[in-house]
Write a protein that holds these residues in place. Structure first.
Motif, PDB file in Angstrom:
ATOM      1  N   VAL A  93       0.754  -1.171  -0.054  1.00 52.62           N
ATOM      2  CA  VAL A  93       0.011   0.056   0.055  1.00 52.62           C
ATOM      3  C   VAL A  93       0.763   1.189  -0.205  1.00 52.62           C
ATOM      4  CG1 VAL A  93      -2.081   1.080   1.131  1.00 52.62           C
ATOM      5  CG2 VAL A  93      -1.920  -1.351   1.247  1.00 52.62           C
ATOM      6  N   PRO A  94       1.399   1.839  -1.374  1.00 50.62           N
ATOM      7  CA  PRO A  94       2.103   2.904  -1.415  1.00 50.62           C
ATOM      8  C   PRO A  94       1.477   4.209  -0.689  1.00 50.62           C
ATOM      9  CG  PRO A  94       1.593   1.919  -3.429  1.00 50.62           C
ATOM     10  CD  PRO A  94       0.665   1.189  -2.493  1.00 50.62           C
ATOM     11  N   GLY A  95       2.534   4.898   0.288  1.00 51.39           N
ATOM     12  CA  GLY A  95       1.993   6.224   0.713  1.00 51.39           C
ATOM     13  C   GLY A  95       1.518   6.040   2.123  1.00 51.39           C
ATOM     14  N   ILE A  96       1.319   4.842   2.515  1.00 50.21           N
ATOM     15  CA  ILE A  96       1.014   4.611   4.121  1.00 50.21           C
ATOM     16  C   ILE A  96       2.206   3.726   4.698  1.00 50.21           C
ATOM     17  CG2 ILE A  96      -0.788   3.747   5.551  1.00 50.21           C
ATOM     18  CD1 ILE A  96      -1.814   6.027   3.536  1.00 50.21           C
TER      19      ILE A  96
ATOM     20  N   HIS B 407       9.322   9.047 -19.826  1.00 49.76           N
ATOM     21  CA  HIS B 407       8.122   9.231 -19.825  1.00 49.76           C
ATOM     22  C   HIS B 407       7.483   7.693 -19.181  1.00 49.76           C
ATOM     23  CE1 HIS B 407       3.615   8.751 -20.794  1.00 49.76           C
ATOM     24  NE2 HIS B 407       3.719  10.144 -20.599  1.00 49.76           N
ATOM     25  N   GLU B 408       6.619   7.866 -18.161  1.00 45.60           N
ATOM     26  CA  GLU B 408       6.274   6.413 -17.375  1.00 45.60           C
ATOM     27  C   GLU B 408       4.673   7.004 -17.255  1.00 45.60           C
ATOM     28  OE1 GLU B 408       6.966   4.047 -13.544  1.00 45.60           O
ATOM     29  OE2 GLU B 408       8.199   5.746 -13.847  1.00 45.60           O
ATOM     30  N   ALA B 409       3.755   6.111 -17.548  1.00 42.54           N
ATOM     31  CA  ALA B 409       2.558   6.185 -17.104  1.00 42.54           C
ATOM     32  C   ALA B 409       2.018   4.519 -16.552  1.00 42.54           C
ATOM     33  CB  ALA B 409       1.752   6.296 -18.534  1.00 42.54           C
ATOM     34  N   LYS B 410       1.225   4.922 -15.528  1.00 41.24           N
ATOM     35  CA  LYS B 410       0.658   3.836 -15.141  1.00 41.24           C
ATOM     36  C   LYS B 410      -0.916   4.059 -14.820  1.00 41.24           C
ATOM     37  CE  LYS B 410       4.302   2.631 -11.891  1.00 41.24           C
ATOM     38  NZ  LYS B 410       4.573   3.151 -10.645  1.00 41.24           N
ATOM     39  N   ILE B 411      -1.642   2.992 -15.373  1.00 36.84           N
ATOM     40  CA  ILE B 411      -3.210   3.044 -14.808  1.00 36.84           C
ATOM     41  C   ILE B 411      -3.629   1.749 -14.280  1.00 36.84           C
ATOM     42  CG2 ILE B 411      -5.423   3.227 -16.044  1.00 36.84           C
ATOM     43  CD1 ILE B 411      -4.556   4.976 -18.337  1.00 36.84           C
ATOM     44  N   GLY B 412      -4.167   1.922 -13.187  1.00 34.75           N
ATOM     45  CA  GLY B 412      -4.796   0.610 -12.399  1.00 34.75           C
ATOM     46  C   GLY B 412      -5.958   1.007 -11.902  1.00 34.75           C
ATOM     47  N   ARG B 413      -6.454  -0.222 -11.301  1.00 31.80           N
ATOM     48  CA  ARG B 413      -7.814  -0.292 -10.566  1.00 31.80           C
ATOM     49  C   ARG B 413      -7.542  -0.433  -9.162  1.00 31.80           C
ATOM     50  NH1 ARG B 413     -11.794   0.030 -13.940  1.00 31.80           N
ATOM     51  NH2 ARG B 413     -11.451  -1.267 -16.031  1.00 31.80           N
ATOM     52  N   ILE B 414      -8.062  -0.106  -8.320  1.00 31.01           N
ATOM     53  CA  ILE B 414      -8.012  -0.412  -6.791  1.00 31.01           C
ATOM     54  C   ILE B 414      -8.319  -1.435  -6.790  1.00 31.01           C
ATOM     55  CG2 ILE B 414     -10.296   0.040  -5.909  1.00 31.01           C
ATOM     56  CD1 ILE B 414      -9.116   2.067  -3.832  1.00 31.01           C
ATOM     57  N   SER B 415      -7.257  -2.485  -6.034  1.00 26.60           N
ATOM     58  CA  SER B 415      -7.594  -3.929  -6.044  1.00 26.60           C
ATOM     59  C   SER B 415      -8.411  -4.244  -4.771  1.00 26.60           C
ATOM     60  CB  SER B 415      -6.021  -4.706  -6.032  1.00 26.60           C
ATOM     61  OG  SER B 415      -5.540  -4.821  -4.540  1.00 26.60           O
ATOM     62  N   ASP B 416      -9.289  -5.289  -5.123  1.00 25.13           N
ATOM     63  CA  ASP B 416     -10.123  -5.959  -4.005  1.00 25.13           C
ATOM     64  C   ASP B 416      -9.386  -6.593  -3.074  1.00 25.13           C
ATOM     65  OD1 ASP B 416     -12.432  -5.122  -5.599  1.00 25.13           O
ATOM     66  OD2 ASP B 416     -12.573  -6.961  -6.381  1.00 25.13           O
ATOM     67  N   ALA B 418      -6.488  -5.520  -2.113  1.00 29.03           N
ATOM     68  CA  ALA B 418      -5.805  -4.443  -1.099  1.00 29.03           C
ATOM     69  C   ALA B 418      -7.072  -4.152  -0.089  1.00 29.03           C
ATOM     70  CB  ALA B 418      -5.444  -3.369  -1.915  1.00 29.03           C
ATOM     71  N   VAL B 419      -7.977  -3.873  -0.639  1.00 33.11           N
ATOM     72  CA  VAL B 419      -9.249  -3.369   0.514  1.00 33.11           C
ATOM     73  C   VAL B 419      -9.561  -4.368   1.325  1.00 33.11           C
ATOM     74  CG1 VAL B 419     -11.864  -2.878   0.333  1.00 33.11           C
ATOM     75  CG2 VAL B 419     -10.245  -2.193  -1.429  1.00 33.11           C
ATOM     76  N   PHE B 420      -9.619  -5.856   0.985  1.00 39.31           N
ATOM     77  CA  PHE B 420      -9.869  -6.726   1.905  1.00 39.31           C
ATOM     78  C   PHE B 420      -8.545  -7.074   2.953  1.00 39.31           C
ATOM     79  CE2 PHE B 420      -8.921 -11.548   2.877  1.00 39.31           C
ATOM     80  CZ  PHE B 420     -10.003 -11.802   3.545  1.00 39.31           C
ATOM     81  N   TYR B 421      -7.366  -6.768   2.340  1.00 34.90           N
ATOM     82  CA  TYR B 421      -6.313  -6.962   3.348  1.00 34.90           C
ATOM     83  C   TYR B 421      -6.370  -5.996   4.474  1.00 34.90           C
ATOM     84  CZ  TYR B 421      -1.328  -6.498   5.133  1.00 34.90           C
ATOM     85  OH  TYR B 421      -0.367  -6.445   5.899  1.00 34.90           O
ATOM     86  N   LEU B 422      -6.837  -4.487   3.987  1.00 36.33           N
ATOM     87  CA  LEU B 422      -6.932  -3.490   5.071  1.00 36.33           C
ATOM     88  C   LEU B 422      -8.130  -3.768   6.158  1.00 36.33           C
ATOM     89  CD1 LEU B 422      -5.894  -0.400   2.899  1.00 36.33           C
ATOM     90  CD2 LEU B 422      -4.536  -1.805   4.286  1.00 36.33           C
ATOM     91  N   GLU B 431     -12.995   3.003   4.541  1.00 35.42           N
ATOM     92  CA  GLU B 431     -11.700   3.386   5.311  1.00 35.42           C
ATOM     93  C   GLU B 431     -10.739   3.096   4.385  1.00 35.42           C
ATOM     94  OE1 GLU B 431     -13.654   4.323  10.045  1.00 35.42           O
ATOM     95  OE2 GLU B 431     -12.755   2.279   8.996  1.00 35.42           O
ATOM     96  N   ALA B 432     -10.874   1.819   3.905  1.00 37.68           N
ATOM     97  CA  ALA B 432      -9.917   1.001   3.388  1.00 37.68           C
ATOM     98  C   ALA B 432      -9.514   1.819   2.061  1.00 37.68           C
ATOM     99  CB  ALA B 432     -10.089  -0.337   3.227  1.00 37.68           C
ATOM    100  N   LYS B 433     -10.527   1.978   1.393  1.00 41.71           N
ATOM    101  CA  LYS B 433     -10.410   2.688   0.160  1.00 41.71           C
ATOM    102  C   LYS B 433      -9.775   4.157   0.200  1.00 41.71           C
ATOM    103  CE  LYS B 433     -13.504  -0.043  -2.904  1.00 41.71           C
ATOM    104  NZ  LYS B 433     -14.828  -0.049  -3.699  1.00 41.71           N
ATOM    105  N   ALA B 434     -10.274   4.995   1.252  1.00 41.35           N
ATOM    106  CA  ALA B 434      -9.824   6.228   1.367  1.00 41.35           C
ATOM    107  C   ALA B 434      -8.462   6.101   1.670  1.00 41.35           C
ATOM    108  CB  ALA B 434     -10.647   6.805   2.334  1.00 41.35           C
ATOM    109  N   LEU B 435      -7.886   5.037   2.603  1.00 39.32           N
ATOM    110  CA  LEU B 435      -6.325   5.090   2.858  1.00 39.32           C
ATOM    111  C   LEU B 435      -5.834   4.666   1.484  1.00 39.32           C
ATOM    112  CD1 LEU B 435      -5.167   4.999   5.682  1.00 39.32           C
ATOM    113  CD2 LEU B 435      -4.784   2.355   5.145  1.00 39.32           C
ATOM    114  N   ILE B 436      -6.155   3.729   0.798  1.00 32.77           N
ATOM    115  CA  ILE B 436      -5.407   3.612  -0.538  1.00 32.77           C
ATOM    116  C   ILE B 436      -5.299   4.831  -1.314  1.00 32.77           C
ATOM    117  CG2 ILE B 436      -5.378   2.421  -2.682  1.00 32.77           C
ATOM    118  CD1 ILE B 436      -6.968  -0.033  -1.013  1.00 32.77           C
ATOM    119  N   VAL B 437      -6.396   5.440  -1.502  1.00 34.26           N
ATOM    120  CA  VAL B 437      -6.463   6.758  -2.160  1.00 34.26           C
ATOM    121  C   VAL B 437      -5.434   7.666  -1.700  1.00 34.26           C
ATOM    122  CG1 VAL B 437      -7.922   8.615  -3.167  1.00 34.26           C
ATOM    123  CG2 VAL B 437      -8.640   6.503  -3.225  1.00 34.26           C
ATOM    124  N   SER B 438      -5.394   8.108  -0.107  1.00 36.84           N
ATOM    125  CA  SER B 438      -4.654   8.913   0.149  1.00 36.84           C
ATOM    126  C   SER B 438      -3.128   8.531   0.127  1.00 36.84           C
ATOM    127  CB  SER B 438      -4.970   9.624   1.706  1.00 36.84           C
ATOM    128  OG  SER B 438      -5.532   8.571   2.456  1.00 36.84           O
TER     129      SER B 438
END
Lengths: 247, 469
Positions: A93-96, B407-416, B418-422, B431-438
């Protein structure tokens, strides 16, 4: 002693495929249970199903924690009750940072506001126990961690959060001898503090220094034998072959 | 009709605008030169500015709408005209301010007086005291920090302003630059003399509530040789204008060996078309650092541009864009390497959820004379669900072989997973999603002053609420 976790005829599927085919298991407070079995038997599925991993579906049976039916409960609610699952390969989890994440997890667990000082002190203790450099605390959670570092970080959280029940999913896999010892030391510490354990493993190295109350053999989604820690020695000698033949 | 309540107390004669020229130009046909003169008169413009406005208006009428980005066809120009009228300003009604905007005020704990001001509802929030103290502090160093309209009428600065105003972003740049040139109002003027390092960040936040603050504000910053300034513009509180168009301009002039850090967090209400232009000109060994957070708005076009004009000059752009339901945010950054040994660095994050659309455009132009230049672009996008969208459009125009471009570009989805892990550690799904986003945005928040970083994290949390469902 009172029952912490109880599984009654638990059936779990992934998609159409049934992985667990009726598991009955009871773990009492303070006990250490070991779940062994060959690859693909469904060991990790069991650990994840207890935590309500959305990839798995409980199709039949019930799950009780401290006597309450939690079969339908969300993952975070279960965690708040005091169930902890270590991951084989915890997600980066990057950034945390590991530290700030552990702190927010502690706050979720009901500890209203943890004093920074107390928290730092405990971090230091646990790091010492696990031979972890303190700089880990400020590193991004599981980002760029080696296999061993990831496992240690999981045990670090276990000791910091001190849950009622810890399910260790293959915590010893992929570790060198020294790392296994360190991790095992951490688990021992948790055990000493009165923790209840379900250790999922297919090897036995991590168990060398731990008191084990019960051992269960899982083959093809069913517990085929339960017994004392003597079973571990037997498995070490003969492997799972004899059970598989019975199938 | 609500629209009528906005205009009922306005002098009828102002409505007598002429429909002129260009049949094609439906949009904005109602803006006539008499209206522009009205603005000039109201503001007490010097003659050159009056002429400048008129010229810009002509350009506006001749210029076509941009047709390469998100559609802005539904922009209601008639409403905008209503709000351009000097006397109509600050005539919104609190009852008409959208509920989501009010809720955000509530959650950010903004005092009512300030809320009304942010929403363009009559009452002016008096933050002049804070502003005065800050200004007095920097004045000792010879720094000028005032509003552009006042400065323009002051003979000490009028020449300087005339020399720089809309020279980096000329009205011919695009239709909304022209509109800005014609109707601009309010904004900041900062001048930092040679060798002066301003220790405290100057924040336009304090001045946001001044009468002049608005949707066509102009920021002009000029910093001299060997100087330093950190300027913070905007705030995380949503700004709401019923007229729904923001076409501001930011022009930054960075002197030799000087460093300007320009931070902004914008959070427009979700009805807003944000067509903002920002540009910096950097002299020898100078440096521009952009930190840009874009939240809110219905449609955004925003590409801060750095013109590296002097040898060894550099630019750093750190940006974040968050788009949710009904939002189409077209953002990015542009760098023109115009001299040898210039360096540019872009690092951006974009997040989309609930059907939001993000387009990231980066443009790096290296001119033949810009030998030994380096550029590195890194952009990452995170989509929180399968109905959201994220695009990356990099453009590179390199006219010398002696340049180092990455140049480097990455496009991804929030992974289920990771959410489950948190969640296994006790965090709720939200909260899990907000944490991943912040965590994903950490590269930007760590660049911000603490109080802004906290506000930005709050904003992310607020945007995340209700995103699960």
């Amino acid at each position: 002693m009172s029952s912490i976790l109880e599984l009654k005829n638990l059936h779990v599927s992934v998609g159409e495929k049934e992985i667990l085919k009726g598991i009955d298991l009871e773990i009492k407070a303070g006990e250490t249970h070991v779940l062994m079995g060959p690859n693909g038997a469904g060991k990790s599925t069991l650990g994840h199903a207890i935590m309500n991993d959305p990839r798995y579906e409980i199709t039949e049976g019930k799950l009780f924690f401290e006597g309450e039916n939690i079969t339908e409960e969300d993952t975070d609610k279960r965690a708040k009750r005091g169930i902890f699952l270590t991951f084989q390969d915890p997600v980066p989890v990057p950034g945390i940072s590991l530290g700030s994440f552990t702190r927010s997890a502690l706050e979720q667990g009901g500890e209203k506001h943890i004093k920074l000082w107390d928290f730092a002190k405990k971090c230091k203790e646990v790091c010492g126990l696990l031979n972890m450099d303190k700089s880990y605390i400020d590193r991004d959670l599981n980002v760029g961690f080696s296999g061993g570092e990831k496992k240690k970080a999981e045990i670090f959280q276990l000791l910091m959060l001190n849950p009622k029940l810890a399910i260790l999913d293959e915590t010893d896999s992929g570790l060198d001898v020294d790392a296994v010892k360190t991790v095992s030391k951490g688990v021992e510490e948790y055990q000493k503090n009165g923790g209840t354990l379900l250790i999922i493993t297919h090897s036995t190295r991590i168990l060398d220094n731990l008191n084990v109350d019960k051992t269960h053999i899982l083959i093809d989604g069913k517990i085929v034998e339960s017994g004392s820690s003597c079973l571990i020695a037997k498995i070490n000698q003969n492997g799972f072959e004899e059970y598989c033949k019975e199938e | 009709m609500k629209e009528k309540t906005y205009i009922e107390d306005i002098d009828e004669s102002i409505y007598d605008f002429r429909f002129k020229e260009d049949e094609e130009d439906v949009l904005g046909r109602g803006i006539g030169s008499d209206l522009i003169d009205e603005i000039s008169k109201e503001k007490g413009d010097p003659e050159w500015m009056r002429q400048f406005r008129q010229r810009s208006l002509e350009i506006f009428h001749k210029t076509h709408m941009p047709n390469w980005g998100p559609s802005i066809e539904s922009l209601d120009m008639d409403r905008i005209i209503t709000y351009i009228r000097p006397k109509a300003r600050m005539k919104n009604k609190w009852e008409d301010v959208p509920e989501d905007v009010k809720q955000t005020f509530e959650r950010l704990g903004i005092p009512q007086a300030e809320r009304e001001s942010l929403s363009g509802v009559g009452a002016q929030y008096d933050s002049e005291i804070v502003y005065h103290n800050l200004r007095a502090e920097v004045e000792k160093q010879g720094v000028v920090y005032t509003d552009l309209e006042t400065a323009m009428r002051d003979e000490k600065y009028s020449e300087m302003i005339k020399k720089h105003f809309m020279k980096l972003i000329p009205p011919t740049d695009h239709k909304f630059a022209a509109l800005h040139g014609a109707v601009w109002s309010g904004g900041s003027f900062v001048y930092v003399p040679e060798g002066v390092k301003v220790e405290i960040p100057l924040q336009s936040y304090f001045r946001l509530n001044a009468e002049s603050a608005g949707q066509f504000e102009h920021t002009l910053i000029i910093i001299g040789k060997n100087s330093y300034l950190h300027f913070i513009e905007g705030c995380s509180a949503p700004k709401y204008y019923a007229a729904s168009l923001h076409a501001g301009c930011v022009e930054l002039y960075v002197g030799e060996n000087a460093t300007l850090r320009y931070s902004t967090i914008e959070n427009w209400s979700k009805n807003m078309y944000n067509l903002n232009s920002k540009r910096a000109l950097v002299e020898k060994a100078g440096k521009i650092e952009w930190i840009s957070g874009s939240f809110g708005s219905h449609i955004s076009y925003l590409y801060p541009t750095s013109v590296l004009n002097g040898e060894g000059s550099s630019s750093e752009f750190t940006g974040i864009t968050f788009s949710g339901n009904g939002q189409d945010l077209d953002t990015g950054a542009k760098v023109i390497h115009n001299a040898p040994n210039t360096t540019s660095y872009m690092n951006t994050r974009s997040i989309s959820k609930s059907g939001g659309v993000n387009t990231f455009r980066s443009e790096v132009i290296v001119k033949p004379q810009a030998k030994g230049s380096k550029s590195s672009v890194s952009c990452a996008s995170l989509m929180l669900d399968s109905i959201s969208r994220s695009d990356t459009i990099p453009v590179m125009d390199i006219r010398t072989k002696d340049a180092d471009i990455g140049h480097e570009a990455k496009i991804g989805r929030i992974s289920d997973e990771a959410v489950f892990y948190l969640m296994t550690r006790g965090l709720s799904e939200e909260e899990a999603k907000a944490l991943i986003v912040s965590g994903f945005c950490e590269n930007v928040s760590k660049e911000l002053p603490v109080e802004y970083a906290v506000e930005m994290n709050n904003l992310i949390r607020m945007e995340m609420v209700g995103s699960i469902g």
